[in-house]
Scaffold this motif. Structure first.
Motif, PDB file in Angstrom:
ATOM      1  N   ASN A   1      19.985  95.286 135.724  1.00 35.83           N
ATOM      2  CA  ASN A   1      20.007  94.119 136.604  1.00 35.83           C
ATOM      3  C   ASN A   1      19.358  94.524 137.929  1.00 35.83           C
ATOM      4  O   ASN A   1      18.962  95.673 138.125  1.00 35.83           O
ATOM      5  CB  ASN A   1      21.413  93.514 136.743  1.00 35.83           C
TER       6      ASN A   1
ATOM      7  N   ILE B   1      17.185  86.004 127.783  1.00 29.14           N
ATOM      8  CA  ILE B   1      17.465  85.040 128.856  1.00 29.14           C
ATOM      9  C   ILE B   1      18.226  83.836 128.311  1.00 29.14           C
ATOM     10  O   ILE B   1      19.208  83.376 128.904  1.00 29.14           O
ATOM     11  CB  ILE B   1      16.139  84.614 129.528  1.00 29.14           C
TER      12      ILE B   1
ATOM     13  N   VAL C   1      26.980  81.970 130.270  1.00 26.38           N
ATOM     14  CA  VAL C   1      27.609  81.560 131.531  1.00 26.38           C
ATOM     15  C   VAL C   1      28.315  80.202 131.423  1.00 26.38           C
ATOM     16  O   VAL C   1      29.033  79.803 132.331  1.00 26.38           O
ATOM     17  CB  VAL C   1      26.606  81.522 132.720  1.00 26.38           C
TER      18      VAL C   1
ATOM     19  N   CYS D   1      22.705  89.059 127.048  1.00 25.52           N
ATOM     20  CA  CYS D   1      21.258  89.179 127.180  1.00 25.52           C
ATOM     21  C   CYS D   1      20.758  90.439 126.459  1.00 25.52           C
ATOM     22  O   CYS D   1      19.817  90.383 125.656  1.00 25.52           O
ATOM     23  CB  CYS D   1      20.941  89.201 128.676  1.00 25.52           C
TER      24      CYS D   1
ATOM     25  N   THR E   1      29.960  83.982 134.957  1.00 26.93           N
ATOM     26  CA  THR E   1      28.795  84.812 134.649  1.00 26.93           C
ATOM     27  C   THR E   1      29.190  86.166 134.035  1.00 26.93           C
ATOM     28  O   THR E   1      28.317  86.957 133.688  1.00 26.93           O
ATOM     29  CB  THR E   1      27.942  85.066 135.907  1.00 26.93           C
TER      30      THR E   1
ATOM     31  N   GLY F   1      24.957  89.482 131.279  1.00 21.81           N
ATOM     32  CA  GLY F   1      24.039  90.596 131.081  1.00 21.81           C
ATOM     33  C   GLY F   1      24.192  91.214 129.693  1.00 21.81           C
ATOM     34  O   GLY F   1      23.202  91.573 129.047  1.00 21.81           O
TER      35      GLY F   1
ATOM     36  N   ALA G   1      15.463  81.629 134.419  1.00 22.97           N
ATOM     37  CA  ALA G   1      16.669  81.394 133.616  1.00 22.97           C
ATOM     38  C   ALA G   1      16.664  79.947 133.151  1.00 22.97           C
ATOM     39  O   ALA G   1      15.825  79.148 133.585  1.00 22.97           O
ATOM     40  CB  ALA G   1      17.907  81.691 134.452  1.00 22.97           C
TER      41      ALA G   1
END
Ligand code: ADP
Ligand code: NA
Length: 301
Positions: free
Chosen positions: A182, A276, A283, A254, A247, A251, A238
């Motif tokens: 990230n 993505i 989320v 992803c 959230t 990650g 996004a």
């Protein structure tokens, strides 16, 4: 059929809600205590499985009651847990408090994750050259080194999600095929400020690419991700698929979907788009692995 093999961490997340954080020495009442599956390795394995590929997990749980629960939780996401060992002592545990303000505190005890090694799996787990082996930074660096050598000895490619960021041997980094970080981890890895816009992030992705990985993805939360691949680089926005309610685990969803797409033979830039899409879907529902049931399946190109 190519698989995703995750070598990594698995944690019991113990989460409690408080009005405010306690001061040292203070006792407060909390509410809505939950036990859930966590750890970046386990989350990414679950994410890849929900993305529609076969997934095997190499890791360790403890001999405590959490161990059996974690094993069945991970298996319930469709992950092969044959190579999830049980070791004496506690399972990896994250003690999480969430305050009314939305802020949280997390205390992590690595527990069994400190004992993870690919050695026992070597006798019966043989990657194919099309398989994708996924590593993070919640198991010992030596375990990642050994897993990288093991994967490459079979011709399998390796995704490193360098999370949390930690000092990494340059020779190890140079041998990584696909790096995912990230924006914060990207800055820490390069010793540069966190990129503050997509253009800067593209430059950061290129700089990470120069450390050796053939492909790099730098995730930017609601700003999508920057990538660098060979001599190319770019940015993907996004997706806004609804209200972002949590959230946590975006990650990991992803990374799981990106690894699934690579295992299905997609080019890197298409795998970034799949990653993505998965992050932007995760989320929409609370939690990490519990929010992955609705992840879009990654389809063969
Ligand atoms: P990490 O949780 O590792 O910090 P990010 O927050 O960068 O990872 O999220 C990973 C991916 O999830 C992003 O690249 C993006 O595609 C998606 N994502 C994250 N937050 C949002 C958001 N608020 N809205 C839409 N997509 C998001
Ligand atoms: Na979520």
């Amino acid at each position: 059929m190519a698989r995703v093999i995750v070598v990594g961490s698995i944690n019991q997340d113990v989460t409690v809600t408080v009005d405010r954080f306690p001061d040292p020495g203070e006792t407060l009442s909390g509410s809505s205590l939950t036990y859930s599956l966590g750890g970046k390795g386990a989350n990414q394995a679950a994410g890849a499985a929900h993305s529609g590929v076969a997934v095997a997990f190499v890791g360790a749980v403890g001999s405590d009651p959490s161990g059996q629960r974690l094993r069945s939780d991970l298996a319930s996401h469709g992950v092969d847990v044959t190579h999830l060992r049980e070791v004496d002592g506690p399972s990896g545990t994250a003690l999480i408090t969430v305050a009314a303000s939305g802020e949280n505190t997390i205390i992590l005890d690595a527990g069994a994750n400190a004992s993870v090694t690919v050695e026992p799996a070597k006798a019966s787990l043989f990657p194919s050259p099309a398989d994708i082996v996924v590593l993070q930074a919640e198991i010992p660096a030596e375990a990642n080194d050994a897993a990288l050598a093991w994967a490459h000895s079979f011709g399998a490619r390796v995704v490193l999600n360098l999370a949390p960021a930690r000092p990494t041997d340059a020779a190890f980094m140079a041998r990584i095929d696909i790096l995912v970080v990230n924006e914060t981890e990207a800055g820490l890895t390069l010793g540069t400020p966190t990129p503050s816009n997509p253009t800067q992030a593209i430059g950061i992705a290129r700089a990470l690419r120069a450390l050796g990985p053939e492909h790099v993805m730098v995730t930017l939360g609601a700003d999508g991700a920057a990538w660098a691949s060979g001599s190319e680089a770019g940015h993907c926005p996004a997706l806004t698929l609804g209200e972002a309610v949590d959230t946590t685990g975006a990650g990991d969803a992803c990374v799981g979907a990106l690894a699934a797409a690579m295992a299905l033979g997609k080019p890197f830039v298409e795998a970034v788009a799949d990653g993505i899409r998965a992050g932007s879907t995760a989320v929409l529902a609370p939690g990490a692995a519990p929010s992955y049931a609705t992840l879009p399946r990654v389809t063969r190109r």
